[in-house]
Write a protein that holds these residues in place. Structure first.
Motif, PDB file in Angstrom:
ATOM      1  N   LEU A  57       0.841  -1.192   0.000  1.00  0.00           N
ATOM      2  CA  LEU A  57       0.000   0.000   0.000  1.00  0.00           C
ATOM      3  C   LEU A  57       0.876   1.241   0.000  1.00  0.00           C
ATOM      4  O   LEU A  57       1.909   1.278   0.677  1.00  0.00           O
ATOM      5  N   GLU A  58       0.447   2.265  -0.719  1.00  0.00           N
ATOM      6  CA  GLU A  58       1.158   3.538  -0.720  1.00  0.00           C
ATOM      7  C   GLU A  58       0.177   4.678  -0.487  1.00  0.00           C
ATOM      8  O   GLU A  58      -0.986   4.591  -0.877  1.00  0.00           O
ATOM      9  N   ASP A  59       0.673   5.734   0.147  1.00  0.00           N
ATOM     10  CA  ASP A  59      -0.131   6.931   0.424  1.00  0.00           C
ATOM     11  C   ASP A  59      -1.365   6.606   1.256  1.00  0.00           C
ATOM     12  O   ASP A  59      -2.442   7.171   1.043  1.00  0.00           O
ATOM     13  N   THR A  60      -1.221   5.692   2.208  1.00  0.00           N
ATOM     14  CA  THR A  60      -2.352   5.344   3.064  1.00  0.00           C
ATOM     15  C   THR A  60      -2.805   6.572   3.846  1.00  0.00           C
ATOM     16  O   THR A  60      -1.994   7.366   4.321  1.00  0.00           O
ATOM     17  N   ILE A  61      -4.116   6.722   3.991  1.00  0.00           N
ATOM     18  CA  ILE A  61      -4.708   7.888   4.647  1.00  0.00           C
ATOM     19  C   ILE A  61      -4.941   7.576   6.123  1.00  0.00           C
ATOM     20  O   ILE A  61      -5.631   6.617   6.463  1.00  0.00           O
ATOM     21  N   SER A  62      -4.343   8.370   6.975  1.00  0.00           N
ATOM     22  CA  SER A  62      -4.484   8.165   8.408  1.00  0.00           C
ATOM     23  C   SER A  62      -4.022   9.430   9.122  1.00  0.00           C
ATOM     24  O   SER A  62      -3.801  10.468   8.487  1.00  0.00           O
ATOM     25  N   THR A  63      -3.893   9.348  10.428  1.00  0.00           N
ATOM     26  CA  THR A  63      -3.335  10.457  11.211  1.00  0.00           C
ATOM     27  C   THR A  63      -2.111   9.947  11.955  1.00  0.00           C
ATOM     28  O   THR A  63      -2.012   8.755  12.268  1.00  0.00           O
ATOM     29  N   PHE A  64      -1.180  10.853  12.236  1.00  0.00           N
ATOM     30  CA  PHE A  64       0.087  10.506  12.855  1.00  0.00           C
ATOM     31  C   PHE A  64       0.067  10.937  14.313  1.00  0.00           C
ATOM     32  O   PHE A  64      -0.547  11.947  14.662  1.00  0.00           O
ATOM     33  N   SER A  65       0.727  10.196  15.171  1.00  0.00           N
ATOM     34  CA  SER A  65       0.769  10.510  16.598  1.00  0.00           C
ATOM     35  C   SER A  65       1.314  11.916  16.831  1.00  0.00           C
ATOM     36  O   SER A  65       2.430  12.234  16.406  1.00  0.00           O
ATOM     37  N   PRO A  66       0.551  12.795  17.510  1.00  0.00           N
ATOM     38  CA  PRO A  66       1.054  14.152  17.772  1.00  0.00           C
ATOM     39  C   PRO A  66       2.292  14.143  18.662  1.00  0.00           C
ATOM     40  O   PRO A  66       3.183  14.987  18.497  1.00  0.00           O
ATOM     41  N   VAL A  67       2.382  13.213  19.613  1.00  0.00           N
ATOM     42  CA  VAL A  67       3.573  13.133  20.456  1.00  0.00           C
ATOM     43  C   VAL A  67       4.783  12.768  19.609  1.00  0.00           C
ATOM     44  O   VAL A  67       5.876  13.346  19.756  1.00  0.00           O
ATOM     45  N   ARG A  68       4.599  11.821  18.686  1.00  0.00           N
ATOM     46  CA  ARG A  68       5.715  11.414  17.825  1.00  0.00           C
ATOM     47  C   ARG A  68       6.126  12.557  16.901  1.00  0.00           C
ATOM     48  O   ARG A  68       7.313  12.696  16.577  1.00  0.00           O
TER      49      ARG A  68
END
Length: 417
Positions: free
Chosen positions: A313-324
């Motif tokens: 899979l490429e360009d998967t849509i999600s959100t990233f950990s704000p702490v990270r």
């Protein structure tokens, strides 16, 4: 809590607090001409605040209750109201049939074109937009897009009743899509081969491309402040002595506005800015599978199948950990533009919000084996029964985010029956 009937049978009034009224009720007070304690401390305040405002004492003892008139003033039926709709309109034209007869059977075709327009909206009221009550906040979500598509699929019989093939069929398909959003236009294809060696054994393999454009919620969800679990790694936690920031290890903290002397904020979560992203790219994938199905004639009503898959899979849509994001800002300089802090004053360094909108988070790679066994049997005068055993073995689970590689712990086998 449902505390008071409206006189309409089972319809009740919920006690939702109004922040503006709470501020008035716990603010300055005065004594009016009748000797009653009322809200407001000066002529302007007294004139502005409604005469029904009763001061609210929030420091009542264990066996005491707040003035019910004050509670009635600050709470009431202020539930946030939302209404919305979704609309999908499609126009399709399909043709199916036989192109010609081949030695192994009919060459079949399916082709067509389609047009789809999708709309959606979720409207929130002013209470939610301006976070005026304890019923939460929200922003309107709405948008639309359309897509035009053309497809063709062929089923080609290659062999039939041959010495080493009861049947051999090739299926090929392709679809062209043109989206009005940032997904643009794309062509995705598939090829599969099914080889029935005999009545007992069938072999199969597939190679295909997949494509998913972002939906209305992912693209157009209202952007609003919120909170996420985690602790800001830049701040001094709890009652510890104020920690000065290290110019090297905490460089991202300092560059985004945190004071070098350190700071604390008393929060046990992370302020974020969440919502849709109209600039999302589509998700894409390549998929390969190979497997078999065994239905032995000597063992009636029993079947077993197994398939190996490889999915990228490429360009998967999600959100990233704000702490990270904050950690990576310190470590590599990435994501620093997404971190917003107070840059001066007594709150310097405290997070205004980490931008945590939907994003295309690069790539993931999965490999594994799926197996399934089925057996059907009957018991006289009782009925028919089917037993099934499924087993999955994960060989690879790898997620790559901005060239930062994360590999899951060793794959675990899972069984169920």
């Amino acid at each position: 809590d449902l505390v008071r009937s409206r006189g309409l049978g089972d319809v009740y009034k919920r006690q939702v607090f109004n922040w503006a009224r709470v501020r008035e009720a716990v603010g300055p007070t005065h004594t009016n001409a009748e000797g009653e304690l009322r809200c407001g401390s000066g002529p302007d305040d007294i004139k502005f605040i409604q005469s029904t405002c009763i001061p609210l004492n929030v420091f009542v003892g264990p066996n005491e209750q707040a003035d019910p008139r004050a509670m009635a003033y600050v709470s009431g039926d202020w539930d946030n109201l939302r209404f919305g709709f979704t609309s999908v309109q499609t126009l399709t034209f399909d043709v199916t049939g036989t192109l010609m007869e081949l030695p192994a059977g009919d060459l079949s075709i399916a082709t067509g074109l389609s047009y789809m327009e999708q709309k959606g909206r979720m409207q929130t009221d002013s209470n939610a937009v301006h976070a005026m009550t304890t019923d939460g906040n929200g922003r309107p979500t709405g948008g639309k897009y359309h897509v035009e598509e053309v497809y063709v699929e062929l089923n080609i019989p290659v062999l039939s009743e041959h010495d080493f093939a009861k049947s051999l069929e090739l299926n090929v398909a392709s679809r062209y899509s043109n989206y009005s959003t940032g997904a643009g236009n794309t062509t995705n294809s598939k090829a599969s081969l099914v080889w029935a060696v005999n009545d007992d054994l069938t072999l199969r393999t597939t190679a295909s491309q997949a494509f998913r454009a972002a939906n209305i919620q992912e693209l157009f969800a209202g952007q609003l402040p919120s909170f996420a679990s985690g602790i800001d790694p830049c701040k001094t936690q709890g009652d510890e002595p104020l920690r000065a920031l290290d110019p090297v290890k905490d460089s991202g903290c300092i560059s985004t506005g945190a004071p070098a002397a350190g700071f604390r904020d008393g929060l046990d979560s992370i302020r974020i800015n969440a919502g849709g992203n109209p600039n999302l790219d589509p998700e894409t994938a390549t998929i390969q599978t190979v497997g078999f199905a065994l239905t032995p004639t000597a063992f009636e009503n029993f079947s077993i199948s197994a398939d190996y898959y490889d999915i990228k899979l490429e360009d998967t849509i999600s959100t990233f950990s704000p702490v990270r994001k904050i950690e990576l800002c310190n470590e590599t300089g990435a994501f620093c533009d997404d971190i917003n802090r107070y840059k001066s004053g007594p709150l310097q360094g405290v997070l205004l919000g980490v931008d945590n909108y939907n994003e295309n988070l690069n790539a993931s790679h999965y490999r594994g084996i799926d197996t399934e066994a089925n057996y059907q049997f009957e018991i006289d005068n009782i009925g028919s029964f089917t037993t099934q055993l499924s087993w999955h073995h994960g060989l690879k689970h790898e997620v790559s985010i901005l060239c930062l590689l994360y590999t899951s712990p060793s794959p675990r086998d899972r069984t169920r029956s």
